[in-house]
Design a protein around this motif. Structure first.
Motif, PDB file in Angstrom:
ATOM      1  N   LYS A  29       0.774  -1.292   0.045  1.00  0.00           N
ATOM      2  CA  LYS A  29      -0.091  -0.060   0.046  1.00  0.00           C
ATOM      3  C   LYS A  29       0.918   1.240  -0.132  1.00  0.00           C
ATOM      4  O   LYS A  29       1.891   1.273   0.676  1.00  0.00           O
ATOM      5  CB  LYS A  29      -0.796  -0.014   1.095  1.00  0.00           C
ATOM      6  CG  LYS A  29      -1.803  -1.226   1.473  1.00  0.00           C
ATOM      7  CD  LYS A  29      -2.574  -1.297   2.508  1.00  0.00           C
ATOM      8  CE  LYS A  29      -3.591  -2.325   2.773  1.00  0.00           C
ATOM      9  NZ  LYS A  29      -4.048  -2.334   3.944  1.00  0.00           N
TER      10      LYS A  29
ATOM     11  N   GLU B 219      -2.809   5.514   1.458  1.00  0.00           N
ATOM     12  CA  GLU B 219      -3.703   4.606   1.936  1.00  0.00           C
ATOM     13  C   GLU B 219      -3.397   3.809   3.428  1.00  0.00           C
ATOM     14  O   GLU B 219      -4.458   3.607   4.140  1.00  0.00           O
ATOM     15  CB  GLU B 219      -3.633   3.184   0.841  1.00  0.00           C
ATOM     16  CG  GLU B 219      -4.034   3.415  -0.478  1.00  0.00           C
ATOM     17  CD  GLU B 219      -3.761   2.508  -1.292  1.00  0.00           C
ATOM     18  OE1 GLU B 219      -2.783   1.553  -1.043  1.00  0.00           O
ATOM     19  OE2 GLU B 219      -4.282   2.043  -2.442  1.00  0.00           O
TER      20      GLU B 219
ATOM     21  N   ARG C  44      -5.178   6.648   5.593  1.00  0.00           N
ATOM     22  CA  ARG C  44      -6.457   6.525   5.696  1.00  0.00           C
ATOM     23  C   ARG C  44      -6.870   5.439   6.307  1.00  0.00           C
ATOM     24  O   ARG C  44      -7.807   5.630   7.076  1.00  0.00           O
ATOM     25  CB  ARG C  44      -6.846   6.179   3.957  1.00  0.00           C
ATOM     26  CG  ARG C  44      -8.261   6.465   3.736  1.00  0.00           C
ATOM     27  CD  ARG C  44      -8.563   6.647   2.355  1.00  0.00           C
ATOM     28  NE  ARG C  44      -7.876   7.799   1.676  1.00  0.00           N
ATOM     29  CZ  ARG C  44      -7.064   7.505   0.588  1.00  0.00           C
ATOM     30  NH1 ARG C  44      -6.680   6.389   0.387  1.00  0.00           N
ATOM     31  NH2 ARG C  44      -6.550   8.776   0.198  1.00  0.00           N
ATOM     32  N   GLU C  45      -6.366   4.336   6.386  1.00  0.00           N
ATOM     33  CA  GLU C  45      -6.855   3.299   7.160  1.00  0.00           C
ATOM     34  C   GLU C  45      -6.406   3.393   8.587  1.00  0.00           C
ATOM     35  O   GLU C  45      -7.466   3.200   9.573  1.00  0.00           O
ATOM     36  CB  GLU C  45      -5.975   1.966   6.815  1.00  0.00           C
ATOM     37  CG  GLU C  45      -6.432   1.305   5.570  1.00  0.00           C
ATOM     38  CD  GLU C  45      -5.666  -0.026   5.195  1.00  0.00           C
ATOM     39  OE1 GLU C  45      -5.417  -0.733   6.348  1.00  0.00           O
ATOM     40  OE2 GLU C  45      -5.872  -0.434   4.161  1.00  0.00           O
ATOM     41  N   LYS C  46      -5.386   4.201   8.858  1.00  0.00           N
ATOM     42  CA  LYS C  46      -4.959   4.397  10.384  1.00  0.00           C
ATOM     43  C   LYS C  46      -6.247   5.457  10.991  1.00  0.00           C
ATOM     44  O   LYS C  46      -6.381   5.187  12.043  1.00  0.00           O
ATOM     45  CB  LYS C  46      -3.689   5.034  10.519  1.00  0.00           C
ATOM     46  CG  LYS C  46      -2.959   5.472  11.825  1.00  0.00           C
ATOM     47  CD  LYS C  46      -1.597   5.654  11.809  1.00  0.00           C
ATOM     48  CE  LYS C  46      -1.371   6.201  13.135  1.00  0.00           C
ATOM     49  NZ  LYS C  46      -0.068   6.761  13.250  1.00  0.00           N
TER      50      LYS C  46
ATOM     51  N   LYS D 270      -9.161   5.905   9.616  1.00  0.00           N
ATOM     52  CA  LYS D 270     -10.654   5.769   9.219  1.00  0.00           C
ATOM     53  C   LYS D 270     -11.646   5.608  10.531  1.00  0.00           C
ATOM     54  O   LYS D 270     -12.703   6.494  10.235  1.00  0.00           O
ATOM     55  CB  LYS D 270     -10.517   4.282   8.865  1.00  0.00           C
ATOM     56  CG  LYS D 270     -11.932   3.919   8.215  1.00  0.00           C
ATOM     57  CD  LYS D 270     -12.162   2.760   7.494  1.00  0.00           C
ATOM     58  CE  LYS D 270     -11.148   1.595   7.591  1.00  0.00           C
ATOM     59  NZ  LYS D 270     -11.312   0.380   7.113  1.00  0.00           N
TER      60      LYS D 270
END
Length: 79
Positions: A35, A39, A42-44, A46
């Motif tokens: 990733k 990305e 963004r996941e961290k 979310k």
């Protein structure tokens, strides 16, 4: 295979094992693509929620909901 026969005859058993391991691993399905940084960030962030105490410390800055969802803003507010 003909060009490799002479080379393989000169190899030790351990060297042959290394070559076979490499060939087997290279034939496996490719791993999941790495990733990129955006990305990962963004996941961290979310499920991140900004605490009421932190919202009070914002002072004169008026942040919209869109600003609060921005990854860079979240990073700055939570540091």
């Amino acid at each position: 295979m003909a060009p490799y026969i002479g080379l393989m005859q000169e190899m030790t058993r351990e060297e042959k094992r290394i070559v076979v391991t490499f060939l087997i691993e290279s034939m496996e399905d490719p791993a999941v693509e790495a990733k990129n940084n955006a990305e990962i960030i963004r996941e961290k962030f979310k499920g991140l929620k900004i605490s009421p105490e932190l919202k009070k410390l914002r002072g004169c800055i008026k942040l919209t909901d869109e600003d609060l969802k921005d990854e860079r803003t979240q990073y700055i507010l939570n540091r």
